[in-house]
Design a protein around this motif. Structure first.
Motif, mmCIF file in Angstrom:
data_model
loop_
_atom_site.group_PDB
_atom_site.id
_atom_site.type_symbol
_atom_site.label_atom_id
_atom_site.label_comp_id
_atom_site.label_asym_id
_atom_site.label_seq_id
_atom_site.Cartn_x
_atom_site.Cartn_y
_atom_site.Cartn_z
ATOM 1 N N PRO A 1 0.821 -1.140 -0.152
ATOM 2 C CA PRO A 1 0.043 -0.016 0.007
ATOM 3 C C PRO A 1 0.990 1.453 -0.289
ATOM 4 C CG PRO A 1 -0.021 -1.001 2.265
ATOM 5 C CD PRO A 1 0.608 -1.954 1.281
ATOM 6 N N GLN A 2 2.116 1.341 0.404
ATOM 7 C CA GLN A 2 3.001 2.474 0.433
ATOM 8 C C GLN A 2 4.013 2.438 -0.662
ATOM 9 O OE1 GLN A 2 2.002 4.611 2.889
ATOM 10 N NE2 GLN A 2 0.573 3.012 3.569
ATOM 11 N N HIS A 3 3.724 1.559 -1.477
ATOM 12 C CA HIS A 3 4.855 1.541 -2.746
ATOM 13 C C HIS A 3 4.379 2.646 -3.525
ATOM 14 C CE1 HIS A 3 8.214 -0.809 -4.484
ATOM 15 N NE2 HIS A 3 7.845 -0.234 -5.519
ATOM 16 N N ARG A 4 5.457 3.546 -4.004
ATOM 17 C CA ARG A 4 5.376 4.730 -4.924
ATOM 18 C C ARG A 4 5.093 4.511 -6.359
ATOM 19 N NH1 ARG A 4 6.493 8.925 -1.578
ATOM 20 N NH2 ARG A 4 5.632 10.238 -3.489
ATOM 21 N N ARG A 5 6.025 3.466 -6.930
ATOM 22 C CA ARG A 5 5.965 3.357 -8.467
ATOM 23 C C ARG A 5 5.547 2.013 -8.468
ATOM 24 N NH1 ARG A 5 8.779 7.063 -11.197
ATOM 25 N NH2 ARG A 5 7.487 6.482 -12.864
ATOM 26 N N TRP A 6 4.591 2.013 -9.550
ATOM 27 C CA TRP A 6 3.995 0.532 -9.696
ATOM 28 C C TRP A 6 3.087 0.474 -10.787
ATOM 29 C CZ3 TRP A 6 -1.377 0.248 -9.586
ATOM 30 C CH2 TRP A 6 -1.863 1.176 -8.980
ATOM 31 N N ALA A 7 2.778 -0.784 -11.615
ATOM 32 C CA ALA A 7 1.987 -0.913 -12.629
ATOM 33 C C ALA A 7 1.427 -2.275 -12.586
ATOM 34 C CB ALA A 7 2.604 -0.235 -14.000
ATOM 35 N N VAL A 8 0.318 -2.352 -12.820
ATOM 36 C CA VAL A 8 -0.188 -3.711 -13.084
ATOM 37 C C VAL A 8 -0.812 -3.886 -14.475
ATOM 38 C CG1 VAL A 8 -2.039 -5.643 -12.272
ATOM 39 C CG2 VAL A 8 -0.871 -3.937 -10.850
ATOM 40 N N ILE A 9 -0.672 -4.606 -15.465
ATOM 41 C CA ILE A 9 -0.997 -5.021 -16.862
ATOM 42 C C ILE A 9 -1.913 -6.188 -16.907
ATOM 43 C CG2 ILE A 9 -0.151 -5.005 -19.195
ATOM 44 C CD1 ILE A 9 2.629 -4.187 -18.060
ATOM 45 N N ARG A 10 -2.780 -5.916 -17.646
ATOM 46 C CA ARG A 10 -3.770 -7.079 -18.020
ATOM 47 C C ARG A 10 -4.208 -6.808 -19.637
ATOM 48 N NH1 ARG A 10 -8.294 -8.159 -13.329
ATOM 49 N NH2 ARG A 10 -6.807 -9.545 -12.047
ATOM 50 N N SER A 11 -3.561 -7.893 -20.476
ATOM 51 C CA SER A 11 -4.053 -7.903 -21.755
ATOM 52 C C SER A 11 -4.968 -8.775 -22.254
ATOM 53 C CB SER A 11 -2.591 -8.148 -22.631
ATOM 54 O OG SER A 11 -2.311 -9.687 -22.359
ATOM 55 N N VAL A 12 -5.720 -8.860 -23.288
ATOM 56 C CA VAL A 12 -6.423 -9.464 -23.672
ATOM 57 C C VAL A 12 -6.296 -10.667 -24.706
ATOM 58 C CG1 VAL A 12 -8.300 -7.777 -23.094
ATOM 59 C CG2 VAL A 12 -7.551 -8.030 -25.513
ATOM 60 N N SER A 13 -5.082 -10.675 -25.055
ATOM 61 C CA SER A 13 -4.689 -11.383 -26.447
ATOM 62 C C SER A 13 -4.787 -13.044 -26.190
ATOM 63 C CB SER A 13 -3.191 -11.432 -26.751
ATOM 64 O OG SER A 13 -2.425 -11.496 -25.731
ATOM 65 N N LYS A 14 -4.522 -13.419 -24.705
ATOM 66 C CA LYS A 14 -4.818 -14.951 -24.346
ATOM 67 C C LYS A 14 -6.297 -15.323 -24.689
ATOM 68 C CE LYS A 14 -0.408 -15.683 -23.484
ATOM 69 N NZ LYS A 14 0.231 -14.287 -23.576
ATOM 70 N N PHE A 15 -7.036 -14.483 -24.443
ATOM 71 C CA PHE A 15 -8.573 -15.103 -24.704
ATOM 72 C C PHE A 15 -9.519 -14.343 -25.534
ATOM 73 C CE2 PHE A 15 -7.283 -12.302 -20.714
ATOM 74 C CZ PHE A 15 -8.038 -11.198 -21.059
ATOM 75 N N LEU A 16 -8.931 -13.137 -26.228
ATOM 76 C CA LEU A 16 -9.561 -12.473 -27.338
ATOM 77 C C LEU A 16 -8.722 -12.571 -28.593
ATOM 78 C CD1 LEU A 16 -11.074 -9.219 -25.716
ATOM 79 C CD2 LEU A 16 -12.195 -11.602 -25.982
ATOM 80 N N GLY A 17 -7.662 -13.212 -28.227
ATOM 81 C CA GLY A 17 -6.765 -13.351 -29.642
ATOM 82 C C GLY A 17 -5.660 -12.478 -29.710
#
Length: 441
Positions: free
Chosen positions: A272-288
């Protein structure tokens, strides 16, 4: 040795040598001066010459062979995901989803086309943004979460690193590692630092060591790690968060690429205190793969930096693609199909692992499209044996960072029928036996 290399700084020396290679003055295989000789010739510190060669090694311009010295690198094909080109063999190393399980677009395109989008309009389609915010809140839901849309996960990773790092900065990567992450780091001139992966994901000691080496970014896969299929356990994620707690400005990039198909629960390493972060979710595995779109949730500063690299009309993601993604991901029939695909991949991988176990080759079924198969023999030799039997597999050597010969294969078997799966299991067992016998001679 008069090679024409000039410069006073590492960057100048590396640039000079790169120019000589590009113009053909230095050719693949040509020997380069030793670090000591280059430093003496240019009148620079030895560490400057070391840094120049390191930059060129990371960029693939030169190779260092210990006592064999440093030479201009031979051109070689870069390993890529997907089908191998120009092969008559049955390809079981593709890493591809099943095309029959990818939703059809017929009937959806007319519904989502709508009016044209013009310059100056919002970069993110409003309907997609509303849906994506709810979707990403399942991964991480801090009050200051901001969203960015990119052309797939690899594009997101490249942009995230570019806005946070300088050339030669260190990046912690899982070992073995997802191929696009390896290429992105090396081609951009960053310094990869290998962090071992076990059955519970990135190891605590490995991450601690990488942070002690000064990494400025960490890229990890919280579940369905490619190629091993490992997913972070709750305990491992908590331990990694503790280690990262002392480094709040190190950029954490979580690539949750298998999100909608994953059977395992998501455990994040972002505290919760981390200052620089990113979470990525792509759709290629299930939409192609052709649905080249990813949603990135990040802290506000990171999101602002990404926004400057997504100027409307130049590098934004097509609104038609955004609307299409939203239409598919809110369609009950499509969602039911994704649920069916999740079951299909898990069942086919489990069935093939059972076949291998019956032949004395135990393989743990984790998550993801592939199986990571331990061989007890050099993967290159086993792969060669499979080729003689008509199969093309992908060895673990393509995914490792430490340079040691791999003893694993990554197999994509979910499209094999029972007869072909039996044949592959028989041929794999025979290839392992043959390779093991050679190793004992």
């Amino acid at each position: 040795m008069d090679t024409g290399i000039t410069g006073r700084t590492a960057a100048e020396i590396a640039g000079s040598l790169r120019t000589l290679v590009e113009r053909g003055a230095l050719r693949p295989g040509d020997a380069l001066p030793s670090v000591r000789a280059l430093a003496e010739t240019l009148g620079v510190n030895r560490n400057t010459a070391v840094a120049a060669y390191r930059q060129l090694t990371q960029a693939g311009v030169v190779v260092t062979r210990g006592r064999g010295g440093t030479r201009v690198a031979e051109s070689a094909p870069v390993a890529q995901e997907g089908f191998a080109a120009d092969s008559v063999l049955r390809d079981v190393g593709t890493g591809n989803p099943d095309p029959d399980l990818i939703p059809r677009l017929t009937g959806v395109l007319d519904r989502v086309a709508g009016r044209p989008v013009l310059y100056g309009e919002p970069v993110i389609d409003p309907a997609l943004e509303s849906w994506a915010r709810e979707w990403m809140s399942g991964a991480l839901a801090p009050d200051d979460m901001r969203l960015t849309i990119t052309s797939g996960a690899a594009d997101a990773v490249e942009r995230l690193l570019a806005q946070a790092l300088n050339r030669d900065d260190a990046v912690a990567l899982e070992d073995p590692c997802f191929l696009p992450s390896i290429h992105t780091v090396r081609l951009a001139g960053y310094r990869p630092v290998a962090v071992p992966v076990d059955a519970e994901g990135m190891t605590v000691d490995g991450l601690r060591s990488a942070l002690e080496q000064g990494v400025r970014a960490v890229i990890l896969t919280p579940r369905a790690q490619n190629p091993t299929g490992a997913s972070l356990s709750a305990g491992r994620a908590a331990a990694l968060r503790d280690v990262l707690g002392d480094h709040p400005f190190v950029l954490i990039i979580e690539d949750d690429h298998f999100s909608a198909l994953a059977r395992t629960e998501l455990h994040s390493v972002i505290g919760p205190q981390h200052r620089r972060w990113a979470v990525i979710r792509s759709v290629s595995k299930f939409l192609g793969p052709d649905m080249c779109l990813a949603v990135t949730a990040s802290d506000p500063d990171t999101a602002d930096a990404l926004a400057t690299r997504l100027t409307p009309g130049t590098t934004w993601v097509s609104h038609l693609l955004q609307r299409l993604t939203h239409a598919l991901m809110t369609d009950e029939q499509v969602l039911a199909g994704i649920e069916g695909a999740r079951t299909h991949y898990a069942d086919r991988n489990t069935a093939f692992a059972d076949r291998l176990a019956a032949r004395g080759l135990p393989a743990e079924v984790r998550d993801g499209l592939n199986l990571w198969v331990p061989l007890g023999a050099p993967a290159a030799e086993v792969s060669a044996g499979l080729m003689r039997r008509g199969w093309l597999a992908r060895t673990g050597d393509e995914f490792v960072l430490d340079g040691e010969a791999s003893t694993h294969l990554r197999l994509t078997v979910h499209q094999l029928d029972d007869a072909d799966a039996d044949q592959l299991a028989d041929d794999l067992a025979a290839a392992v036996t043959t390779a093991g016998s050679r190793a004992q001679r």
